[in-house]
Design a protein around this motif. Structure first.
Motif, mmCIF file in Angstrom:
data_model
loop_
_atom_site.group_PDB
_atom_site.id
_atom_site.type_symbol
_atom_site.label_atom_id
_atom_site.label_comp_id
_atom_site.label_asym_id
_atom_site.label_seq_id
_atom_site.Cartn_x
_atom_site.Cartn_y
_atom_site.Cartn_z
ATOM 1 N N TYR A 296 14.590 -3.808 3.777
ATOM 2 C CA TYR A 296 14.447 -3.611 2.666
ATOM 3 C C TYR A 296 14.179 -2.544 2.208
ATOM 4 C CZ TYR A 296 12.591 -3.812 -2.194
ATOM 5 O OH TYR A 296 11.994 -4.364 -3.235
ATOM 6 N N GLY A 297 15.013 -0.999 1.432
ATOM 7 C CA GLY A 297 14.000 -0.154 1.330
ATOM 8 C C GLY A 297 12.753 -0.251 0.502
ATOM 9 N N GLY A 298 12.742 -1.221 -1.115
ATOM 10 C CA GLY A 298 11.822 -1.237 -0.983
ATOM 11 C C GLY A 298 10.798 -1.176 -0.785
ATOM 12 N N PHE A 299 9.745 -1.607 0.383
ATOM 13 C CA PHE A 299 8.720 -1.355 0.965
ATOM 14 C C PHE A 299 8.596 -0.094 1.295
ATOM 15 C CE2 PHE A 299 9.671 -5.624 3.231
ATOM 16 C CZ PHE A 299 9.268 -6.433 2.260
ATOM 17 N N ALA A 300 9.614 0.847 2.218
ATOM 18 C CA ALA A 300 8.874 2.383 2.342
ATOM 19 C C ALA A 300 8.420 2.929 0.708
ATOM 20 C CB ALA A 300 9.864 2.616 2.701
ATOM 21 N N ALA A 301 9.217 3.078 -0.376
ATOM 22 C CA ALA A 301 8.958 3.450 -1.612
ATOM 23 C C ALA A 301 7.774 2.888 -1.752
ATOM 24 C CB ALA A 301 10.569 2.890 -2.503
ATOM 25 N N ARG A 302 7.109 1.759 -1.695
ATOM 26 C CA ARG A 302 5.800 1.963 -1.718
ATOM 27 C C ARG A 302 4.611 1.630 -1.130
ATOM 28 N NH1 ARG A 302 6.553 -2.900 -6.489
ATOM 29 N NH2 ARG A 302 8.314 -2.075 -7.924
ATOM 30 N N GLY A 303 5.100 2.857 -0.191
ATOM 31 C CA GLY A 303 3.840 3.304 0.773
ATOM 32 C C GLY A 303 4.175 2.220 2.086
ATOM 33 N N SER B 73 -0.364 5.749 3.196
ATOM 34 C CA SER B 73 0.024 4.517 3.450
ATOM 35 C C SER B 73 0.121 3.354 4.308
ATOM 36 C CB SER B 73 1.807 5.488 4.161
ATOM 37 O OG SER B 73 2.362 6.286 2.708
ATOM 38 N N ASN B 74 0.510 1.809 4.386
ATOM 39 C CA ASN B 74 0.465 1.666 5.494
ATOM 40 C C ASN B 74 1.407 1.115 6.399
ATOM 41 O OD1 ASN B 74 -2.578 -0.279 4.756
ATOM 42 N ND2 ASN B 74 -1.336 -0.061 2.601
ATOM 43 N N ALA B 75 1.058 0.914 7.936
ATOM 44 C CA ALA B 75 2.246 1.144 8.371
ATOM 45 C C ALA B 75 2.263 -0.472 9.340
ATOM 46 C CB ALA B 75 1.640 1.737 10.426
ATOM 47 N N VAL B 76 3.524 -1.439 8.958
ATOM 48 C CA VAL B 76 3.693 -2.893 8.663
ATOM 49 C C VAL B 76 4.802 -3.382 10.607
ATOM 50 C CG1 VAL B 76 5.189 -4.114 7.698
ATOM 51 C CG2 VAL B 76 4.293 -3.025 6.061
#
Length: 250
Positions: free
Chosen positions: A129-136, A111-114
């Protein structure tokens, strides 16, 4: 930014293929040889493969995968050959196996912390946008200078003052910084992120950022993309006018 398979994604100047030093593990050796343009398309292939996996598709031919990704089959096969993947004649690619392989090459097995800086209209939308977390890519830190925004919460993450960037990025292990500020503030924000040890920057600000060697910057300029699309609209209109009048327009 380029568009591949209908999906816009940012463009960087890129770098030539660099052979890995001797002694590098085989997986990392393969990754080091992948051209920048192929990396961009791998991200598109992964999106398609992830959808197929969710739909329970067990195998996919290169023709079908290429069509879904918006590229030709020959280019897709060449791209996948860079990561050591080849399909079975008459069967195609195992979707689960290929998905895992592409994820490994793209570094998505961790996972990458943004950290996102600038939570105005665009930044607020990106943060939510929830799609970022869903992709790590979990957005773990939000920053702004506006006192009316600092202390508010977006998608469960508190907005902090930009002065907190060094401490928070270190504490939360931020690996990717997103700059969504006005142009005038972008370089200062970038410097703060880089100073905090962040070596990958996604820049939405309409400004060119200067960074030290070893720091990767990807730029997304939505206004420039609109201008490029306007050019193509104009060309189509010119062709229609040319067909109607018999005149040739530049």
């Amino acid at each position: 930014m380029t568009v591949d398979g209908g999906v816009p994604h940012p463009v960087t100047g890129g770098s030539p293929e660099v052979p890995a030093p001797s002694g590098t593990p085989a997986g990392r050796r393969a990754t080091a040889r992948v051209p920048e343009a192929t990396v961009e398309r791998l991200a598109v292939y992964l999106r398609v493969l992830t959808d197929m996996l969710a739909e329970g598709v067990p195998t996919v031919s290169s023709d079908v995968l290429a069509a879904a990704a918006g590229v030709n089959a020959a280019k897709l096969r060449k791209d996948l050959s860079h990561i050591g993947s080849s399909g079975v004649r008459g069967v195609g690619y195992d979707v689960s196996r290929l998905t895992a392989q592409v994820e490994t090459v793209l570094g998505l097995t961790r996972s990458n912390a943004v950290a996102l800086v600038g939570v105005g209209n665009l930044g607020h939308a990106l943060a939510g946008y929830g799609g970022f977390a869903a992709r790590g890519f979990g957005v773990t830190a939000l920053f702004d200078v506006d006192p009316t925004l600092v202390g508010t919460t977006i998608a469960g993450v508190e907005v902090l003052d930009v002065a907190e960037i060094p401490r928070i990025c270190a504490e939360r292990g931020v690996t990717i910084g997103v700059v969504a500020t006005p142009a005038a503030a972008a370089q200062q924000v970038c410097d703060a992120l880089v100073g905090a040890g962040v070596q990958s920057i996604l820049n939405f600000a309409p400004a060119v950022l200067s960074v030290p060697g070893g720091v990767e910057v990807r730029k997304v300029d939505l206004a420039v993309e609109m201008q490029i699309l306007a050019f193509h609209v104009s060309r189509r209109h010119d062709r229609v006018a040319s067909d109607a009048t018999g005149k040739v327009y530049g």
